[in-house]
Enzyme design. Sequence first.
Site, PDB file in Angstrom:
ATOM      1  N   GLY A   1       2.726  -1.149   4.367  1.00 32.65           N
ATOM      2  CA  GLY A   1       2.836   0.401   3.891  1.00 32.65           C
ATOM      3  C   GLY A   1       4.259   0.755   3.662  1.00 32.65           C
ATOM      4  O   GLY A   1       4.919   0.751   2.755  1.00 32.65           O
ATOM      5  N   GLY A   2       4.896   1.378   4.709  1.00 33.08           N
ATOM      6  CA  GLY A   2       6.100   2.057   4.848  1.00 33.08           C
ATOM      7  C   GLY A   2       7.253   1.214   4.062  1.00 33.08           C
ATOM      8  O   GLY A   2       7.853   1.703   3.258  1.00 33.08           O
TER       9      GLY A   2
ATOM     10  N   HIS B   1      -9.643   1.128   4.447  1.00 29.07           N
ATOM     11  CA  HIS B   1      -8.562   1.177   5.322  1.00 29.07           C
ATOM     12  C   HIS B   1      -8.439   2.200   6.345  1.00 29.07           C
ATOM     13  O   HIS B   1      -9.398   3.097   6.342  1.00 29.07           O
ATOM     14  CB  HIS B   1      -7.190   1.864   4.322  1.00 29.07           C
ATOM     15  CG  HIS B   1      -5.989   1.731   4.883  1.00 29.07           C
ATOM     16  ND1 HIS B   1      -5.577   2.784   5.981  1.00 29.07           N
ATOM     17  CD2 HIS B   1      -4.954   0.999   4.952  1.00 29.07           C
ATOM     18  CE1 HIS B   1      -4.210   2.653   5.995  1.00 29.07           C
ATOM     19  NE2 HIS B   1      -3.850   1.488   5.720  1.00 29.07           N
TER      20      HIS B   1
ATOM     21  N   GLY C   1       2.001   2.269  10.572  1.00 29.88           N
ATOM     22  CA  GLY C   1       2.931   3.366  10.621  1.00 29.88           C
ATOM     23  C   GLY C   1       3.607   3.955  11.845  1.00 29.88           C
ATOM     24  O   GLY C   1       4.212   4.922  12.089  1.00 29.88           O
TER      25      GLY C   1
ATOM     26  N   GLU D   1      -5.893  -5.120  10.380  1.00 23.72           N
ATOM     27  CA  GLU D   1      -4.726  -4.104  10.527  1.00 23.72           C
ATOM     28  C   GLU D   1      -5.034  -3.392  11.838  1.00 23.72           C
ATOM     29  O   GLU D   1      -5.927  -2.377  12.071  1.00 23.72           O
ATOM     30  CB  GLU D   1      -4.724  -3.037   9.403  1.00 23.72           C
ATOM     31  CG  GLU D   1      -4.213  -3.758   8.109  1.00 23.72           C
ATOM     32  CD  GLU D   1      -3.800  -2.629   7.067  1.00 23.72           C
ATOM     33  OE1 GLU D   1      -2.460  -2.851   6.772  1.00 23.72           O
ATOM     34  OE2 GLU D   1      -4.347  -1.764   6.715  1.00 23.72           O
TER      35      GLU D   1
ATOM     36  N   SER E   1       3.071  -2.162  10.341  1.00 26.83           N
ATOM     37  CA  SER E   1       4.353  -2.035  10.795  1.00 26.83           C
ATOM     38  C   SER E   1       5.210  -3.361  10.276  1.00 26.83           C
ATOM     39  O   SER E   1       6.051  -3.901  11.202  1.00 26.83           O
ATOM     40  CB  SER E   1       4.737  -1.699  12.127  1.00 26.83           C
ATOM     41  OG  SER E   1       4.324  -0.281  12.448  1.00 26.83           O
TER      42      SER E   1
ATOM     43  N   ASN F   1       1.050  -1.257   0.049  1.00 33.29           N
ATOM     44  CA  ASN F   1      -0.120  -0.045  -0.089  1.00 33.29           C
ATOM     45  C   ASN F   1       0.810   1.341  -0.136  1.00 33.29           C
ATOM     46  O   ASN F   1       1.567   1.629   0.885  1.00 33.29           O
ATOM     47  CB  ASN F   1      -0.872  -0.008   1.378  1.00 33.29           C
ATOM     48  CG  ASN F   1      -1.754   1.133   1.503  1.00 33.29           C
ATOM     49  OD1 ASN F   1      -1.659   2.086   0.435  1.00 33.29           O
ATOM     50  ND2 ASN F   1      -2.346   1.431   2.714  1.00 33.29           N
ATOM     51  N   TRP F   2       1.062   2.055  -1.225  1.00 34.30           N
ATOM     52  CA  TRP F   2       1.896   2.949  -1.096  1.00 34.30           C
ATOM     53  C   TRP F   2       1.115   4.318  -0.739  1.00 34.30           C
ATOM     54  O   TRP F   2       1.897   5.327  -0.690  1.00 34.30           O
ATOM     55  CB  TRP F   2       2.210   3.213  -2.754  1.00 34.30           C
ATOM     56  CG  TRP F   2       3.502   2.430  -3.189  1.00 34.30           C
ATOM     57  CD1 TRP F   2       4.002   1.313  -2.362  1.00 34.30           C
ATOM     58  CD2 TRP F   2       4.253   2.464  -4.168  1.00 34.30           C
ATOM     59  NE1 TRP F   2       5.091   0.694  -2.931  1.00 34.30           N
ATOM     60  CE2 TRP F   2       5.390   1.439  -4.262  1.00 34.30           C
ATOM     61  CE3 TRP F   2       4.358   3.527  -5.194  1.00 34.30           C
ATOM     62  CZ2 TRP F   2       6.242   1.600  -5.101  1.00 34.30           C
ATOM     63  CZ3 TRP F   2       5.360   3.375  -6.130  1.00 34.30           C
ATOM     64  CH2 TRP F   2       6.652   2.327  -6.307  1.00 34.30           C
ATOM     65  N   LYS F   3      -0.117   4.165  -0.478  1.00 34.29           N
ATOM     66  CA  LYS F   3      -0.770   5.465   0.224  1.00 34.29           C
ATOM     67  C   LYS F   3      -0.551   6.816  -0.896  1.00 34.29           C
ATOM     68  O   LYS F   3      -0.566   6.482  -1.988  1.00 34.29           O
ATOM     69  CB  LYS F   3      -0.412   5.935   1.637  1.00 34.29           C
ATOM     70  CG  LYS F   3      -0.347   4.469   2.501  1.00 34.29           C
ATOM     71  CD  LYS F   3       0.054   4.756   3.893  1.00 34.29           C
ATOM     72  CE  LYS F   3       0.127   3.603   4.581  1.00 34.29           C
ATOM     73  NZ  LYS F   3      -0.156   3.841   5.931  1.00 34.29           N
TER      74      LYS F   3
ATOM     75  N   GLU G   1      -7.066   4.797   7.503  1.00 31.14           N
ATOM     76  CA  GLU G   1      -6.824   6.114   7.190  1.00 31.14           C
ATOM     77  C   GLU G   1      -8.015   6.743   6.360  1.00 31.14           C
ATOM     78  O   GLU G   1      -8.336   7.939   6.099  1.00 31.14           O
ATOM     79  CB  GLU G   1      -5.588   6.161   6.246  1.00 31.14           C
ATOM     80  CG  GLU G   1      -4.345   6.198   7.217  1.00 31.14           C
ATOM     81  CD  GLU G   1      -3.172   5.568   6.460  1.00 31.14           C
ATOM     82  OE1 GLU G   1      -2.902   5.614   5.288  1.00 31.14           O
ATOM     83  OE2 GLU G   1      -2.166   5.145   7.273  1.00 31.14           O
TER      84      GLU G   1
HETATM   85  C1  PEP Z   1      -0.995   0.237   5.732  1.00 32.24           C
HETATM   86  O1  PEP Z   1      -1.085   1.450   5.641  1.00 32.24           O
HETATM   87  O2  PEP Z   1      -1.704  -0.754   5.419  1.00 32.24           O
HETATM   88  C2  PEP Z   1       0.162  -0.327   6.760  1.00 32.24           C
HETATM   89  C3  PEP Z   1       0.384  -1.608   7.198  1.00 32.24           C
HETATM   90  O3  PEP Z   1       1.271   0.569   6.771  1.00 32.24           O
HETATM   91  P1  PEP Z   1       2.651   0.211   7.751  1.00 32.24           P
HETATM   92  O4  PEP Z   1       3.001  -1.087   6.873  1.00 32.24           O
HETATM   93  O5  PEP Z   1       3.365   1.462   7.497  1.00 32.24           O
HETATM   94  O6  PEP Z   1       2.357   0.067   9.069  1.00 32.24           O
END
Ligand code: PEP
Length: 252
Positions: free
Chosen positions: A233-234, A96, A172, A166, A212, A9-11, A98
């Site tokens: 994500g990150g 998600h 994040g 999640e 994470s 997920n590049w957001k 967010e």
């Molecule tokens: C996400 O946004 O779906 C996610 C899991 O982010 P991160 O891996 O950065 O926690």
Amino acid sequence: MRQRLAAANWKMNGLSRNLWDITNLAEWQKNSLVEILFCPPATLIHPIAKALTGLTGTSVQIGGQDCHTHASGPHTGDISAEMLRDCGATYVILGHSERRHGHNEQNILIRAKAETALRFNLTPIICIGESGEDRQHSRTLDIVTEQLEQSVPDGAADKGVVIAYEPVWAIGTGKTPSIDQINDVHMHIRKKLDTRFGSETGQRIRLLYGGSVKPSNAEPIFQCPYVDGALVGGASLDPRKFSAIIDALGST
Ligand code: PEP
């Protein structure tokens, strides 16, 4: 057997110069048994789809990060499931945290989006998960149950819907639940799906963990028996880190 899935997920990150990150990774992971999915911002879906068609032997998929409940119409700034499909996406992330928190999206809306996505042959990845406060007050399983019941459409199992657990407090932040906590929630979700869809059909739904995930913690998470993959994500913004996560998923 459910095929394992590594979803990025590049957001709101990524420019045209980052296309190389995806084509390089697709090249490195050409023989991977793991299904690999990139969900970049909508602006990059078509260029990535084009770049990937030029590569032989890659099965990397592309997905959107949201879609509207309607097929088309006066919805300035929104994107429809048909548009995502038209530019090369096969998946879409829905609900998600967010979007649940930043855009006040409720379960009922997420379910309607998932129904529309399915109508246009997009596979929804429906995100669920408790806040830090819910976790502190031992409400995790209740929250997750409610989100599952209300945001996952009927017929989801037949159509290969994916669920991503999640925990909001892990996204994040660098914090992750303990392996026991991940196991408990995934086992609970699996049981709920079996009850709702029947154990044979319910088994088709893949369960991802997200929050994470990085190369250093991927292996123990992927050893959990009910974890079929990850939503990342990150760490997915760095092709070497994402590739290491894919390797861990393929080898556990
Ligand atoms: C996400 O946004 O779906 C996610 C899991 O982010 P991160 O891996 O950065 O926690």
